[in-house]
Each structure stands twice: as C-alpha cells, then as structure tokens.
Design a protein around this motif. Structure first.
Motif, PDB file in Angstrom:
ATOM      1  N   ASN A 242       0.813  -1.114   0.177  1.00  0.00           N
ATOM      2  CA  ASN A 242      -0.021  -0.059  -0.079  1.00  0.00           C
ATOM      3  C   ASN A 242       0.966   1.459   0.092  1.00  0.00           C
ATOM      4  O   ASN A 242       0.278   2.239   0.134  1.00  0.00           O
ATOM      5  CB  ASN A 242      -0.809   0.037   1.350  1.00  0.00           C
ATOM      6  CG  ASN A 242      -1.995  -1.081   1.362  1.00  0.00           C
ATOM      7  OD1 ASN A 242      -2.498  -1.568   0.072  1.00  0.00           O
ATOM      8  ND2 ASN A 242      -2.134  -1.875   2.365  1.00  0.00           N
ATOM      9  N   MET A 243       2.126   1.014  -0.244  1.00  0.00           N
ATOM     10  CA  MET A 243       3.070   2.449  -0.241  1.00  0.00           C
ATOM     11  C   MET A 243       3.662   2.166  -1.336  1.00  0.00           C
ATOM     12  O   MET A 243       5.125   3.034  -1.362  1.00  0.00           O
ATOM     13  CB  MET A 243       3.903   2.494   1.087  1.00  0.00           C
ATOM     14  CG  MET A 243       3.079   2.485   2.263  1.00  0.00           C
ATOM     15  SD  MET A 243       4.052   2.710   3.880  1.00  0.00           S
ATOM     16  CE  MET A 243       4.565   1.030   3.961  1.00  0.00           C
ATOM     17  N   GLY A 303       8.561   4.830   1.168  1.00  0.00           N
ATOM     18  CA  GLY A 303       7.437   3.939   1.232  1.00  0.00           C
ATOM     19  C   GLY A 303       7.731   2.587   1.783  1.00  0.00           C
ATOM     20  O   GLY A 303       7.069   1.400   1.681  1.00  0.00           O
ATOM     21  N   GLY A 305       8.080   1.813   5.126  1.00  0.00           N
ATOM     22  CA  GLY A 305       7.330   1.465   6.187  1.00  0.00           C
ATOM     23  C   GLY A 305       8.226   0.798   7.434  1.00  0.00           C
ATOM     24  O   GLY A 305       9.489   0.929   7.286  1.00  0.00           O
ATOM     25  N   MET A 306       7.681   0.613   8.502  1.00  0.00           N
ATOM     26  CA  MET A 306       8.398   0.241   9.893  1.00  0.00           C
ATOM     27  C   MET A 306       8.033  -1.134  10.079  1.00  0.00           C
ATOM     28  O   MET A 306       8.345  -1.745  11.365  1.00  0.00           O
ATOM     29  CB  MET A 306       8.212   1.236  10.813  1.00  0.00           C
ATOM     30  CG  MET A 306       8.516   2.781  10.670  1.00  0.00           C
ATOM     31  SD  MET A 306      10.087   3.086  10.460  1.00  0.00           S
ATOM     32  CE  MET A 306      10.570   3.061  12.170  1.00  0.00           C
ATOM     33  N   SER A 307       7.718  -2.026   9.138  1.00  0.00           N
ATOM     34  CA  SER A 307       7.377  -3.219   9.650  1.00  0.00           C
ATOM     35  C   SER A 307       8.507  -4.279   9.894  1.00  0.00           C
ATOM     36  O   SER A 307       9.947  -3.773   9.714  1.00  0.00           O
ATOM     37  CB  SER A 307       6.556  -3.895   8.343  1.00  0.00           C
ATOM     38  OG  SER A 307       7.519  -4.218   7.121  1.00  0.00           O
ATOM     39  N   ALA A 310      10.593  -4.428   6.773  1.00  0.00           N
ATOM     40  CA  ALA A 310      11.557  -3.199   6.388  1.00  0.00           C
ATOM     41  C   ALA A 310      12.737  -3.292   7.520  1.00  0.00           C
ATOM     42  O   ALA A 310      13.800  -2.954   6.902  1.00  0.00           O
ATOM     43  CB  ALA A 310      10.668  -2.009   6.897  1.00  0.00           C
ATOM     44  N   ASP A 328      11.690   6.259   5.612  1.00  0.00           N
ATOM     45  CA  ASP A 328      11.728   5.129   6.580  1.00  0.00           C
ATOM     46  C   ASP A 328      12.810   4.567   7.204  1.00  0.00           C
ATOM     47  O   ASP A 328      13.008   4.263   8.140  1.00  0.00           O
ATOM     48  CB  ASP A 328      10.547   4.099   6.231  1.00  0.00           C
ATOM     49  CG  ASP A 328       9.291   4.639   6.223  1.00  0.00           C
ATOM     50  OD1 ASP A 328       8.615   5.355   6.937  1.00  0.00           O
ATOM     51  OD2 ASP A 328       8.347   4.298   5.145  1.00  0.00           O
TER      52      ASP A 328
END
Length: 472
Positions: A242-243, A303, A305-307, A310, A328
């Motif tokens: 989604n990014m 894009g 993220g911080m998952s 990532a 990020d």
C-alpha cells in the motif's frame, strides 16, 4: 560558488581590515555604501527613497547611502526610529556627513512619502530578540508594503541561523558584504532576503564553505561506444504493501536522471503500476533481497514502512550496500544509530530530529548546527532538506540553490533521493552527487514555480531527461 562565513569570522575579517587601515573601519563603511548604491542605482533613479537607519554601524551605512543618493539628485529622506548613533562610532560621522549634504531626518517612518525603502536598521551582529521600538519598527516596515532593499541583511533576521527575532523585514533584494552568512541561505533567509548579491569589498576569506548562487551543471555525460550497464545500476528498495507510490517516484526520477539500469524492489502490488508509469524499470520481488543483495547503488526507504520486513531489509543492506538512505530507512537508523559512512542521509527536519534525539523545533532553531551534528554523529554526507537545503560532511558545508515554496508537495523528497542515487550510480562521489542533485532538483522546481501554483514531483521528473536550461 560564493564564499560563506560565520558571523564571527566576518567580524574578525573586519577587525583585521581595520588593523591594516590605522585601526579604522570608516573606509569599509564608505566602500560598502558605494557598492550598495551602485548595485541598485537603476532601481533608485527617479524614485522617492526612504532610508530607515538604526543607531549602530548598519545605520551608518544607511546615512552614507542617503548622502550618496543626495549627490545623485535622488529624492531621499532618512527615518531614525531608534534615535541617533553615539558620537564614538563611524555611524555618527556618516550621520553628520549626510546632514552636511542637506539631508533631512525624522523619527517617524510614516512622515516621508516614498516609493521604496532601504533597510539599514540592524546588521549581521543582531543576536537577541527584538523588543520595544525595534519590534514595532520592523513590523511597521513590513506593513508599509513598499519594495525593500536591505543593507547586508534584512533587519531582524539572525545572520547565523536564519531564524526571525521574532520578526524580520521582508526584502525584495539584499546586498551583502565580505561573504554570505549562513542565515541568509537557510531557514527563513532565502525568502526574506529576496534577490541576494555579494560584494567581498576586496577582503579575502579562507573559509571552505560555499553557496551555489545558481545551478551549475556537473552532470555525468555519455560519450563514445557505451552500454547502459556502464552508467550504473541503481536499486530502489521500498514501496511495501500500500505504499508503492513513493518508491515509484524515486525509481522514475533515478531513471530520468540517467542511471543505466534501475531496479525497483517493492511489493508485487506495485509492479504493474511502476511498469505502467515507466516500462524501462525492472521490477523485483523485495523478499529476494534478504537472500543476497545484488551489486550496485541503493536508495532505501521510500514507502518502506516500519514493519518487521522493513527492519530485516535495512539490517541486511546497511553493511553490504551504499547509496542513499531516505524516509523510513532514516527512522530505522534513528532507532539503532550507528555510523553509516558511504551512505547519503536525506532527512527533513522531523527525521533529523529523530536521528539526533531532539525535537523538530530544535532543528529549526539552528539548521546549520544540526546538519553538522548529523554529519559528525553518522560520519557521512547529510542533506538536511527544507528551505535553504544544507549539504554537510564531517569536513565541509555546502549551501544549496534555493527552490520554491510551491515545491512543498508530496513525493518531492522521494524524487530528490532518486536523483542523488542516480548520480552516485553514474560515478559521482556522494558529496558531489548530493550537491548536484539538490541544486538540479531545486533549479527545475523554481523554474516551474514561475508559472505554476504548485509543483509536483511528477512535474519535475520528465524535465530530468532534458539538457538543463539555465535561462532565467
């Protein structure tokens, strides 16, 4: 490139000049005033000029400028809202010479009818918040709604940090002396100074700091028998679920900026959108990077993220790759701060605050010091984005060509990261790529802003393919 000096260094250069001229700075005041009048002579001719003079030596410049204008039959008057200078400084002599030439003075700004205003209220030595009459005067100058020409620096602007104290004169043009000052080139400085010009007055500085007054291309050229692989492989890592948009902007800007091959490592949901935008891109499953990262230059973060994925990607790429760390990836670095020599960090003020463990307000209060601290802490090249972008290394500072407020739009930083990464992939050193990329990006954005209300990253990206147009 123009020389930039700290306020302290400029003051030291003035003292050294005085020591070589019988201990007097009078000749320097005269030279600065003559330079200012010569710079704006065409603007002043046939117009009514109001000089607002302070009671210090910046006011002395104002008095002497007014005297020179009288001698050229320009209709000029002087306002002295803070009173007259004391008799022990050069400004007092300048005031006397102006009066002897038949000049008129009044304490009130509103007393004179004027077409334009010369701001000679405060100089670069101002280091405290304005209050009382000074605060009122600066506010009134701005409310007069006249074109303002600032002597050395707009009054109320901190010459070292570019922060208003708490208000500052909004000038259409500023003529500064000896060297550019940091506060003119970052934070509020570019907007408040207007068209900024410099006269060194023949004084030489040893400062290595430089300011790009205009875009001077140093972009990689292609010559002779060549192949796309010889112009660098760039890997863009980001665009997780989604990014995808940020990573696609980065990849397409890198492609148009000249990288030979651009690989987009993103979530598979972004592949179709990327290829629809630029079929020349090569898409890859981002998970495969965890196995063995391919050789080349990297831009990681847009894009991303911080998952947990990532974090894994960041940990795998950090020791094995070099390039640009943006968005990020900077947040991940802030959580585990380590030196990252060889990477270019491209934070905006909020990301810079996270990297230094301070607040955004701390960064805004002194962008120059923050950029230097970032470069020292992370032992690498730092691009502190924002009004008056600063490129800092552990040894040097570059103040970059100013863009335009119309560029404050989504994706603009992603576009810049792609440009810088592309230039590194094509062989420029990280600092060279950072300076060239920032100036190129800002130059294009500023040109578009002359005819557009807002400027998007997607407006800039197609122009990267063209031969740079340097026309004003």
């Amino acid at each position: 490139m123009g020389i930039v000096c700290t306020v302290q260094d400029v003051q030291q250069l003035e003292r050294e000049w005085a020591s070589d001229h019988d201990g007097s700075t009078w000749g320097l005041m005269v030279a600065a005033s003559q330079s200012f009048v010569a710079r704006f002579q065409a603007d002043f001719a046939g117009r009514r000029v109001l000089v607002v003079a302070g009671n210090g030596n910046n006011g002395g410049d104002g008095f002497y400028i007014a005297k020179l204008l009288l001698e050229q039959d320009v209709k000029v008057s002087v306002a002295t809202p803070l009173g007259l200078p004391p008799d022990n400084i050069d400004a007092f002599r300048a005031c006397q010479e102006y009066q002897a030439a038949g000049g008129q003075m009044d304490e009130h700004l509103e007393s004179a009818e004027a077409d334009l205003l010369v701001d000679a209220l405060f100089g670069v030595g101002l280091n405290r918040p304005l209050s009382g009459k000074a605060l009122v005067t600066v506010t009134r100058i701005n409310r007069l709604n006249l074109p303002v020409y600032a002597v050395d620096i707009p009054s109320g602007l901190h010459a070292q940090t570019g922060v208003c104290q708490p208000v500052a004169v909004h000038a259409c043009a500023t003529h500064t002396f000896i060297a550019y000052k940091p506060g003119q080139l970052t934070a509020a400085g570019p907007a408040l100074c207007g068209e900024l010009t410099l006269d060194s007055l023949g004084i030489q500085s040893t400062s290595s700091w430089r300011y790009a007054r205009a875009f001077e291309p140093c972009l990689p050229a292609r010559q002779g028998a060549t192949h796309k692989a010889e112009h660098g492989n760039l890997h863009v890592v980001g665009g997780l679920k989604n990014m995808a948009g940020a990573a696609i902007i980065t990849a397409t800007s890198a492609l148009n900026a000249g990288a030979g091959r651009v690989f987009l490592h993103c979530h598979e949901l972004g592949h179709a959108a990327a290829l629809a935008r630029a079929p020349e891109l090569m898409t890859r499953d981002v998970q495969r990077l965890l196995e063995e990262p391919p050789e080349g230059t990297y831009v990681i973060g847009p894009g991303m993220g911080m998952s947990s994925l990532a974090m894994q990607l960041w940990q795998v790429l950090l020791p094995k790759a070099k390039g640009v760390m943006d968005a990020d990836a900077l947040r991940l670095l802030a959580a585990q701060p380590v030196p990252v020599s060889g990477w270019v960090l491209t934070p905006h003020e909020s990301e810079a605050a996270a990297l230094l463990g301070v607040t955004s307000a701390d960064i805004k209060a002194d962008r120059l010091d923050s950029a230097q601290e970032l470069a020292s802490k992370y032992q690498t090249t730092v691009v502190l984005k924002g009004a008056g972008t600063i490129v800092a290394t552990t040894e040097d500072i570059r103040f970059c060509y100013a863009g335009a407020p119309e560029m404050s739009t989504p994706g603009m930083g992603d576009c810049l990261a792609g440009i810088i990464g592309s230039l590194i992939a094509q062989g420029l050193l990280p600092e060279q790529a950072a300076v060239a990329g920032v100036n190129w990006h800002a130059h294009l954005g500023a040109k578009l802003a002359r005819r557009q209300r807002i400027v998007l990253a997607s407006d800039i990206i197609p122009l990267l393919k063209q031969i740079p147009d340097l026309a004003d």
